[in-house]
Design a protein around this motif. Structure first.
Motif, PDB file in Angstrom:
ATOM      1  N   GLN A 111       6.867 -13.839  13.668  1.00  0.00           N
ATOM      2  CA  GLN A 111       6.720 -15.168  14.254  1.00  0.00           C
ATOM      3  C   GLN A 111       5.422 -15.277  15.045  1.00  0.00           C
ATOM      4  O   GLN A 111       5.037 -14.368  15.782  1.00  0.00           O
ATOM      5  CB  GLN A 111       7.907 -15.483  15.163  1.00  0.00           C
ATOM      6  CG  GLN A 111       7.936 -16.945  15.609  1.00  0.00           C
ATOM      7  CD  GLN A 111       9.161 -17.274  16.448  1.00  0.00           C
ATOM      8  OE1 GLN A 111       9.223 -16.911  17.611  1.00  0.00           O
ATOM      9  NE2 GLN A 111      10.136 -17.938  15.843  1.00  0.00           N
ATOM     10  N   LEU A 112       4.754 -16.415  14.878  1.00  0.00           N
ATOM     11  CA  LEU A 112       3.518 -16.705  15.587  1.00  0.00           C
ATOM     12  C   LEU A 112       3.656 -18.058  16.263  1.00  0.00           C
ATOM     13  O   LEU A 112       3.916 -19.072  15.596  1.00  0.00           O
ATOM     14  CB  LEU A 112       2.329 -16.722  14.622  1.00  0.00           C
ATOM     15  CG  LEU A 112       0.984 -17.173  15.193  1.00  0.00           C
ATOM     16  CD1 LEU A 112       0.482 -16.182  16.251  1.00  0.00           C
ATOM     17  CD2 LEU A 112      -0.051 -17.343  14.080  1.00  0.00           C
ATOM     18  N   LYS A 113       3.515 -18.109  17.594  1.00  0.00           N
ATOM     19  CA  LYS A 113       3.624 -19.352  18.348  1.00  0.00           C
ATOM     20  C   LYS A 113       2.237 -19.827  18.765  1.00  0.00           C
ATOM     21  O   LYS A 113       1.455 -19.069  19.349  1.00  0.00           O
ATOM     22  CB  LYS A 113       4.502 -19.154  19.581  1.00  0.00           C
ATOM     23  CG  LYS A 113       5.973 -18.885  19.250  1.00  0.00           C
ATOM     24  CD  LYS A 113       6.818 -18.777  20.510  1.00  0.00           C
ATOM     25  CE  LYS A 113       8.293 -18.554  20.151  1.00  0.00           C
ATOM     26  NZ  LYS A 113       9.151 -18.461  21.368  1.00  0.00           N
ATOM     27  N   LEU A 130       4.151 -24.897  18.334  1.00  0.00           N
ATOM     28  CA  LEU A 130       4.642 -24.704  16.968  1.00  0.00           C
ATOM     29  C   LEU A 130       4.889 -23.223  16.730  1.00  0.00           C
ATOM     30  O   LEU A 130       4.077 -22.384  17.109  1.00  0.00           O
ATOM     31  CB  LEU A 130       3.631 -25.229  15.953  1.00  0.00           C
ATOM     32  CG  LEU A 130       3.118 -26.664  16.141  1.00  0.00           C
ATOM     33  CD1 LEU A 130       2.228 -27.058  14.968  1.00  0.00           C
ATOM     34  CD2 LEU A 130       4.255 -27.650  16.299  1.00  0.00           C
ATOM     35  N   ALA A 131       6.014 -22.927  16.101  1.00  0.00           N
ATOM     36  CA  ALA A 131       6.345 -21.546  15.741  1.00  0.00           C
ATOM     37  C   ALA A 131       6.225 -21.407  14.226  1.00  0.00           C
ATOM     38  O   ALA A 131       6.856 -22.154  13.473  1.00  0.00           O
ATOM     39  CB  ALA A 131       7.753 -21.201  16.201  1.00  0.00           C
ATOM     40  N   ALA A 168       1.464 -19.415   5.988  1.00  0.00           N
ATOM     41  CA  ALA A 168       2.459 -19.456   7.061  1.00  0.00           C
ATOM     42  C   ALA A 168       3.406 -20.614   6.812  1.00  0.00           C
ATOM     43  O   ALA A 168       3.046 -21.602   6.160  1.00  0.00           O
ATOM     44  CB  ALA A 168       1.778 -19.609   8.422  1.00  0.00           C
ATOM     45  N   ARG A 169       4.597 -20.500   7.354  1.00  0.00           N
ATOM     46  CA  ARG A 169       5.599 -21.564   7.198  1.00  0.00           C
ATOM     47  C   ARG A 169       6.047 -22.030   8.587  1.00  0.00           C
ATOM     48  O   ARG A 169       6.397 -21.222   9.439  1.00  0.00           O
ATOM     49  CB  ARG A 169       6.798 -21.052   6.393  1.00  0.00           C
ATOM     50  CG  ARG A 169       7.745 -22.166   5.972  1.00  0.00           C
ATOM     51  CD  ARG A 169       8.898 -21.608   5.150  1.00  0.00           C
ATOM     52  NE  ARG A 169       8.443 -21.046   3.902  1.00  0.00           N
ATOM     53  CZ  ARG A 169       8.157 -21.759   2.809  1.00  0.00           C
ATOM     54  NH1 ARG A 169       8.265 -23.073   2.843  1.00  0.00           N
ATOM     55  NH2 ARG A 169       7.763 -21.161   1.701  1.00  0.00           N
ATOM     56  N   LEU A 170       6.012 -23.331   8.806  1.00  0.00           N
ATOM     57  CA  LEU A 170       6.408 -23.894  10.091  1.00  0.00           C
ATOM     58  C   LEU A 170       7.914 -23.742  10.274  1.00  0.00           C
ATOM     59  O   LEU A 170       8.700 -24.177   9.431  1.00  0.00           O
ATOM     60  CB  LEU A 170       6.012 -25.377  10.152  1.00  0.00           C
ATOM     61  CG  LEU A 170       6.268 -26.104  11.465  1.00  0.00           C
ATOM     62  CD1 LEU A 170       5.488 -25.451  12.611  1.00  0.00           C
ATOM     63  CD2 LEU A 170       5.894 -27.583  11.335  1.00  0.00           C
TER      64      LEU A 170
END
Length: 836
Positions: A630-632, A622-623, A546-548
Motif C-alpha cells: 500500500q502507498l498513501k 489516496l491509498a 497501481a490501483r486506487l
C-alpha cells in the motif's frame, strides 16, 4: 359497409384532386424515418442477443488484467464445464525491414468454445478465398488477418518476427469468435498458439495483457447451472476482474450501440416532429375541401353517427396506407443505413424482425389519428345550410384540449427514441427554444417593416403583409425549415470545419509515435539510437502500475459512482509517474507544485478532469495498491493537461524518489518524419519487447469511423430536410385558397402577374432568411459546445460557411414556393373570379 365504401370513394376523389397527397407524404415520411432506424438497430441487437456466445467465444468469460486465479479454472472443471484460456496483448510484427502494430491473441486447445474459427490458406482476400473451419494454430505458426498481410505484403509460408521468435504464417483469419467486428480494434489480429508466448519474450513486467478464462456448458442442464457458477464467481472477483456472459457480451459494443441508437433516434425524431407539423397543416385543405361533400350528405339525411364512421374509416384507411408504404420504404432505407455505417458493429447481421413493423404501424396510426382527428371533428359540425351559404362551417372553434393526445404521442415518441428522460427533456427544450427564437425574429422583422411606405416599397410591403396575415403559419414554416437545415448544417460544420480545425491545431512536429514497454536498462541505447537518426524525442517517462484502493480511508467502490466513466476509472489500474518539474503543456489550477526538497515525500498531483470525475480535491489522501503493497499519497495540486499536444502525460504524478522502491517501465513519444520508417524497424529489431503505436494511423481510423457515422446520420437527417420541405409545401397548400383570392383581387385591381409573383417571392424570401438565421444561430451554439467541451479546441465563427447557408436558403425557399404555386399565376383574372 356503406360508411367504408363512401370513405374509400372520397379518399380516391381527394387523391385525384391532390388534397391528401401532402398529408400522405408527411405520414409516409414519419413512418419511414422511424422504421429505418428501428430496423437497423433491431438487427444489431438481435445479432448480439442470439449470437452473444459467439461474440464471446464461450458461454461465460472471466476477463482480468492479471493472471486468472487457478481456483476459477479448478471450480469450472469440477462442475464439468468445458474450459480453455487465452490472452491478448499488443506488439510489433516484423517482416524483413517493415514493421506493424498488431493485436496478438494467444489461444489454447479448445478455443473457441462457441462458434468457429474461419480461415483461408489460399488468399488474403476473403472475396476469393475458400473459407474453412479450423482448430487453433499449430506450434510455431500464426494466423493473421488479411489487412496485416496487405500492410506487410505477407503470403502463406512467409516468416514474421514476433519478439524473439520467428513464426510461420500458416493461414489468414477470416472470422474469429470473440471479435465481433473491427470497430474497436486499432490494429489487425495475429492468432498464435499460447505455448509459443514464452519464447517471444514479450511478456515482461508492466506489459498490458488481458487474460481470459472461457467457460461453456455441454447441455441445457449445465447451461442453467452456469448461472450458479457465475454467482459463485462474483464474490471471489478481485479488482481488475469481471465476468461477461451472453447478456453482457462486448459491453463496449453495447454502449456504442446505445449511443448510436440514441443519436440516430433523435435524428429520425426531428423528421417525425416536422412530419407531424406538416400533417397538421395539410389537414386544413383536406378538411376545407370536404365541407361541401358532408353538407350535401347532411341534406340527404346522413346522421352525425354515419359521418363519424365515414371519417373514422377514412382516417384509418389513410393511416394504413401511409404506414404500410412507410414500413416498406423504411425496410429498404435501413439497408442504405447499414451500407453507410459500414462494418461498424458486426460483420454479418441477421434478417430484420417484425417489431419495427409494429412500431411503424403504431407511429403511423397514432400520429395521424391524434393530429388529424381534431380537424375532422369540424366536418361533423358542418350544417346542411352550407350548400346555400358557403360562409357557414358550423361550430369550428378548435379546443386546444383536443390536441393533447397529439402532444402525448409526440412526447412518447421523443422519449422512446431518446431512451432517457433527461435527453428527451433537452430535445423538447431545444424545440421550444427554436420556436421562441423563430417567433421572436418573425415578430421583430414584421415590426420593422411596418415603417415602410407603400410608395417606396410597394412590392416588398405586399409580400410582408402576407407574413403578417399568417403569423402562425409563418412561424411553423420557419421552424420546419430551420430544423431541417440545422440538422444538415451541424453535421457539415462538424465534419468539414471543426475536425479540420482540430487537425490544424496540432503542431506540424507533434508526436505521431508512442513507444511503450521500455525497460530501464534499455533507456540509454534507445536515446542513442533516436539521437543518431536526428529524431527529436521527449524524455523517456517512468510509470508504475497501481490501483486506487481508498480515498481518505474509505475503500473505493465503483457502485458509489453514477457516471459510467467514473465507474471505469474506479475499477481500472492507474499509471503513476514522477517528475521534478511540471511539463510545459500542463497548467496548475489548484494547490501548489512541489519544491526540490519535497523529493521523496508522499505527495500527488492529479489531472483536473480525473479529480472532478472521481470527486477528489486538494488535501484528499489516496491509498494505492502497488504490486501488493500500500502507498498513501496526499493531493497537493490539480493540473489542466493539454491532451491535444500529443505529448506523454499522466493523470497522477509524484515528486522524484517516491516510487523508487517499485518496479517501473517507461514510455516516450516522438515525431517520425516521413521516409524514416527504417528507424522504427531497427528499433523493434534491437528491442523486440517494445510496442510502437502509430498515433496518426489510430487517428485516421477514428476519423474513418466518424466519417461512417456522420454519413449514416446525414442519411437519417435527410428525412428532416424532406420533412422541412413538406412543412413548407403543406403551408402553401393550406393557404392556397386564400392566396387565390388575394391574387385575384390584386389582378382585378390592376396588378400584373409579375407583381403578384414578386410579392409572393418576397414573402418566402423572408421565410428563407429567417429559417437560415435561426438554423445558423443554433448550429453555431451547438458547434461552440462541441468545440469547447468535446474536442477541446478554440471555437472560430465561420462567416463564409454561414453566408453559404444563407444564400442557399434565399435561393431555394422562394424557388420551392414558386414550383408549388406557379400554376395559379398562369390564369387570367376572369378564370380566378369564376373559381371563387
Amino acid at each position: 359497409m356503406l360508411a367504408l365504401s363512401i370513405a374509400w370513394r372520397q379518399l380516391r376523389s381527394l387523391w385525384s384532386a391532390g388534397e391528401i397527397r401532402v398529408l400522405l407524404f408527411a405520414l409516409i415520411l414519419a413512418v419511414t424515418a422511424t422504421t429505418s432506424v428501428s430496423f437497423f438497430t433491431d438487427r444489431i441487437k438481435a445479432s448480439m442477443q442470439t449470437q452473444g456466445n459467439v461474440l464471446l467465444g464461450a458461454d461465460l468469460v472471466v476477463n482480468s488484467d492479471h493472471a486468472i486465479p487457478a481456483d476459477y479454472l479448478a471450480e469450472a472443471q469440477r462442475r464439468g464445464y468445458q474450459t480453455t484460456q487465452a490472452l491478448e496483448f499488443s506488439s510489433m510484427v516484423l517482416k524483413d525491414e517493415t514493421s506493424e502494430l498488431a493485436e496478438i491473441k494467444a489461444v489454447a486447445a479448445g478455443f473457441p468454445l462457441r462458434g468457429h474459427l474461419t480461415i483461408s490458406k489460399q488468399s488474403a482476400t476473403s472475396a476469393i478465398a475458400e473459407p474453412q473451419s479450423a482448430q487453433i494454430p499449430a506450434k510455431g505458426t500464426v494466423w493473421i488477418e488479411p489487412r496485416l498481410a496487405q500492410k506487410l505484403a505477407l503470403q502463406i509460408g512467409d516468416e514474421i518476427s514476433l519478439g524473439e521468435s520467428q513464426l510461420l504464417v500458416a493461414a489468414f483469419v477470416l472470422q474469429e469468435p470473440s471479435r465481433g467486428g473491427d470497430m474497436f480494434s486499432i490494429a489487425p489480429r495475429v492468432l498464435m498458439n499460447s505455448s509459443d508466448v514464452a519464447a517471444t519474450g514479450l511478456l515482461q513486467f508492466g506489459s498490458r495483457v488481458k487474460y481470459q478464462l472461457l467457460v461453456a456448458s455441454d447441455n441445457n442442464t449445465q447451461a442453467q447451472a452456469l448461472e450458479n457458477f457465475a454467482e459463485w464467481l462474483q464474490p471471489q472477483l478481485a479488482r481488475g476482474e469481471r465476468v461477461d456472459d451472453i447478456r453482457s457480451a462486448r459491453p463496449e459494443m453495447r454502449n456504442a450501440l446505445d449511443k448510436a441508437q440514441q443519436f440516430l433516434g433523435i435524428a429520425s425524431m426531428v423528421g417525425v416532429i416536422l412530419a407531424m407539423v406538416a400533417m397538421l397543416l395539410a389537414s386544413i385543405p383536406y378538411v376545407q375541401k370536404s365541407l361541401d361533400a358532408y353538407a350535401l350528405m347532411r341534406c340527404f339525411g346522413a346522421s352525425k353517427k354515419l359521418i363519424t364512421q365515414i371519417l373514422l374509416y377514412q382516417t384509418l384507411l389513410l393511416a394504413l396506407l401511409g404506414s404500410v408504404v412507410g414500413c416498406v420504404l423504411g425496410f429498404a432505407a435501413q439497408y442504405g443505413l447499414a451500407i453507410l455505417a459500414g462494418r461498424l458493429f458486426l460483420e454479418t447481421l441477421p434478417a430484420p424482425g417484425w417489431m419495427p413493423v409494429f412500431l411503424g404501424l403504431a407511429t403511423g396510426f397514432a400520429t395521424l389519428l391524434t393530429v388529424v382527428w381534431p380537424q375532422l371533428l369540424r366536418l361533423r359540425a358542418v350544417p346542411a345550410l352550407r350548400i346555400l351559404r358557403q360562409d357557414l362551417e358550423g361550430d369550428v372553434r378548435m379546443n386546444v384540449l383536443l390536441f393533447i393526445p397529439a402532444f402525448v404521442v409526440l412526447a412518447g415518441l421523443v422519449f422512446w427514441h431518446a431512451g432517457d428522460i433527461k435527453l428527451a427533456a433537452i430535445v423538447f427544450a431545444a424545440l421550444l427554444a427554436l420556436v421562441a427564437v423563430a417567433g421572436l425574429l418573425a415578430w421583430a422583422g414584421l415590426r420593422v417593416t411596418q415603417s415602410f411606405s407603400v410608395q417606396n416599397f410597394g412590392i416588398i410591403k405586399l409580400g410582408l403583409m402576407g407574413l403578417r396575415r399568417r403569423p402562425i403559419l409563418t412561424i411553423a414554416q420557419v421552424v420546419g425549415l430551420s430544423m431541417g437545415l440545422m440538422a444538415v448544417l451541424l453535421l457539415a460544420f462538424v465534419r468539414n470545419d471543426l475536425l479540420k480545425s482540430w487537425q490544424s491545431s496540432l503542431p506540424a512536429d507533434a508526436p505521431n509515435r508512442f513507444v511503450i514497454n521500455i525497460q530501464a536498462d534499455q533507456i540509454p541505447a534507445i536515446n542513442d539510437l533516436l539521437t543518431a537518426h536526428a529524431i527529436q524525442h521527449a524524455d523517456i517517462f517512468p510509470m508504475v502500475r497501481a490501483r486506487l484502493q481508498a480515498v481518505n480511508g474509505k475503500p473505493i467502490n465503483s457502485d458509489d459512482y453514477k457516471d459510467d466513466r467514473a465507474k471505469r476509472l474506479a475499477e481500472r489500474e492507474f499509471n503513476l509517474s514522477w517528475a521534478a518539474q511540471m511539463q510545459a503543456d500542463n497548467e496548475l489550477v489548484a494547490g501548489q507544485w512541489w519544491r526540490d526538497d519535497d523529493a521523496g515525500k508522499p505527495l500527488l498531483s492529479l489531472e483536473q478532469g480525473l479529480a472532478e470525475t472521481l470527486n477528489l480535491k486538494v488535501g484528499d489522501q489516496l491509498a494505492y495498491d502497488v504490486a501488493g503493497s500500500q502507498l498513501k499519497l496526499t493531493i497537493t495540486s490539480l493540473r489542466k493537461v493539454d491532451w491535444n499536444s500529443m505529448h506523454v502525460n499522466f493523470f497522477a504524478v509524484t515528486p522524484p524518489k517516491v516510487l523508487d522502491n517499485y518496479a517501473a517501465n517507461y514510455l516516450t513519444s516522438f515525431h517520425l518524419p516521413a521516409g524514416k520508417d527504417a528507424v522504427l524497424n531497427q528499433l523493434v529489431r534491437q528491442f523486440p519487447n517494445l510496442t510502437i503505436i502509430n498515433v496518426a494511423a489510430v487517428m485516421e481510423q477514428l476519423q474513418g469511423l466518424l466519417s461512417k457515422m456522420s454519413y449514416a446520420i446525414e442519411f437519417v437527417f435527410g428525412f428532416s430536410l424532406l420533412a422541412g420541405v413538406a412543412v413548407l409545401y403543406a403551408a402553401l397548400m393550406a393557404t392556397r385558397e386564400e392566396r387565390v383570392r388575394e391574387s385575384t383581387l390584386m389582378r382585378v385591381l390592376g396588378a400584373s402577374k409579375k407583381q403578384v409573383l414578386l410579392s409572393m417571392l418576397v414573402e418566402f424570401l423572408c421565410i428563407g432568411i429567417l429559417a437560415s438565421v435561426v438554423a445558423n444561430i443554433f448550429t453555431n451554439i451547438a458547434a461552440y459546445y462541441l468545440a469547447g467541451f468535446i474536442l477541446n479546441i478554440e471555437y472560430q465563427f465561420n462567416a463564409w460557411f454561414t453566408l453559404q447557408a444563407l444564400l442557399a436558403a434565399i435561393v431555394l425557399v422562394p424557388f420551392a414556393a414558386w414550383l408549388v404555386a406557379r400554376k395559379q399565376f398562369d390564369q387570367p383574372p376572369r378564370v380566378l373570379l369564376q373559381s371563387i
